[in-house]
Write an enzyme that holds these catalytic residues in place. Structure first.
Site, PDB file in Angstrom:
ATOM      1  N   ASP A  18       0.841  -1.201   0.000  1.00 19.30           N
ATOM      2  CA  ASP A  18       0.000   0.000   0.000  1.00 19.30           C
ATOM      3  C   ASP A  18       0.877   1.252   0.000  1.00 19.30           C
ATOM      4  OD1 ASP A  18      -2.355   1.613   0.243  1.00 19.30           O
ATOM      5  OD2 ASP A  18      -3.304   0.011   1.367  1.00 19.30           O
ATOM      6  N   HIS A  21       2.125   3.211  -3.272  1.00 27.01           N
ATOM      7  CA  HIS A  21       1.419   4.352  -3.873  1.00 27.01           C
ATOM      8  C   HIS A  21       2.097   5.665  -3.476  1.00 27.01           C
ATOM      9  CE1 HIS A  21      -1.893   1.961  -5.393  1.00 27.01           C
ATOM     10  NE2 HIS A  21      -2.101   1.439  -4.202  1.00 27.01           N
ATOM     11  N   SER A 171     -11.352   0.837   1.232  1.00 25.26           N
ATOM     12  CA  SER A 171     -10.372   1.423   0.314  1.00 25.26           C
ATOM     13  C   SER A 171     -10.378   2.941   0.336  1.00 25.26           C
ATOM     14  CB  SER A 171     -10.647   0.953  -1.116  1.00 25.26           C
ATOM     15  OG  SER A 171     -10.886  -0.429  -1.171  1.00 25.26           O
ATOM     16  N   HIS A 200      -8.305   2.549   5.955  1.00 25.66           N
ATOM     17  CA  HIS A 200      -7.508   3.721   5.574  1.00 25.66           C
ATOM     18  C   HIS A 200      -7.871   4.860   6.511  1.00 25.66           C
ATOM     19  CE1 HIS A 200      -5.197   2.747   1.900  1.00 25.66           C
ATOM     20  NE2 HIS A 200      -6.075   1.755   1.822  1.00 25.66           N
TER      21      HIS A 200
END
Length: 341
Positions: A18, A21, A171, A200
């Site tokens: 993750d 990104h 997400s 998140h």
């Protein structure tokens, strides 16, 4: 181990997937080795390594990797003495070819990720992973965007294909604790496999949401050291571990070592401090896929519009992961409207 539970709570550290990104997919082999080594020494259960968008994600649309992800996976496997290396696979981006490569290198767990209403596209990949002898979990992304009933329906499909666990995947960082509670509770009452949660921190509730998920029976959870993940990051692993320890959960992970990994290993890698800025806040508010942030900011600069307006419009259109091309379309439309006013 969870108090009064037959199953242990296990954590997957996602900063090397993750977090890709945030790093614009520019992790080096040495960075992966160093972070993996210290996570393994701290006792981390699973360490996820791959392109931010999963196996096969190194493309012009999603962002080209500096180093081939298979080399990064191999490096992580080489550094692990007790932790298991995990990978993410999104059908349509990654294929069973990449999955087989990862398994041959030594990856032990795959999370097969689909949009929350599209679990049917995961059947082949889940079944193939089981044939390879891997642990396999379903990963229902954008879980905030479907009803609880639809979530249960799709999770049951993944269970029927052979998934050993199904994750409620927030997400967009849009779920609030009471929404996590009802989703995890519904899955716990409907499935015969483990339940997971991936959060998140766009609304600053990732740790609270993860604790809520555990209280409702989730036994697989995710964290990112120093919040190194898309948007405002995930549940901050070292903080989550401290809270769980205070609550009486013993996960056999060294809290001090995890603090050291965060301060000495991961913090120096951050392009900017991981904090809740206006872009990530709007993503949580509008319910937009967290990895869209950098794409939206680049599009905003290119078309001289406000990234927040792009994200709000994407939320209205209910875009999903894989529709990154829509970001440029929306930015161009907003620029045209701006010129006409």
């Amino acid at each position: 181990m969870r108090r009064n539970s037959e199953r242990p709570v296990r954590i997957t550290e996602v900063c090397l997937r993750d977090g890709s990104h945030v790093m614009k997919h520019q992790f080096t082999e040495e960075q992966v080795r160093s972070v993996t080594r210290t996570l393994d020494e701290a006792g981390m259960h699973y360490i996820e390594v791959s392109h931010g968008d999963g196996l096969g994600g190194s493309t012009l649309q999603y962002g080209k990797s500096l180093v081939n992800e298979m080399k990064l996976i191999e490096a992580a496997v080489d550094e692990c003495k007790q932790a298991k290396v995990a990978v993410l696979l999104i059908p349509g981006i990654g294929t069973i070819h990449e999955l087989k490569q990862a398994a041959n290198i030594g990856a032990k767990l795959v999370r097969v990720a689909t949009h929350v209403t599209e679990a049917d596209v995961s059947a082949q990949h889940i079944q193939f992973a089981r044939e390879l002898g891997m642990e396999v979990c379903g990963f229902l992304m954008m879980a905030h965007s479907a009803s609880v009933e639809k979530l249960v329906e799709q999770a049951k499909l993944m269970e029927s294909y052979g998934a050993e666990a199904v994750y409620v995947t927030d997400s967009a960082g849009a779920l609030l604790p009471h929404e996590v509670r009802e989703r995890i509770r519904a899955l716990r009452q409907s499935l015969n496999i483990e339940i997971g949660f991936h959060g998140h921190n766009n609304l600053s509730v990732a740790v609270a949401n993860t604790i809520t998920a555990i209280e409702e029976g989730a036994t697989r959870i995710d964290g990112s050291v120093r919040c190194l993940g898309a948007g405002a990051g995930n549940a901050q692993t070292e903080v989550l571990l401290a809270v769980l320890d205070r609550m009486g959960y013993k996960l056999d992970i060294d809290l001090y070592k995890m603090m050291d990994v965060a301060e000495e290993g991961v913090a120096p890698l951050l392009p900017v401090p991981q904090e809740i800025q206006k872009g990530s806040l709007v993503m949580g508010y509008a319910g937009v896929y967290s990895s869209f942030l950098l794409h939206a900011e680049r599009a905003a600069q290119r078309f001289n519009v406000d990234a927040r307006d792009i994200l709000i419009e994407l939320g209205k259109r209910k875009v999903v992961g894989g529709q990154e091309d829509m970001i440029l379309d929306v930015a161009a439309e907003l620029a045209k409207i701006k010129m006409e006013v």
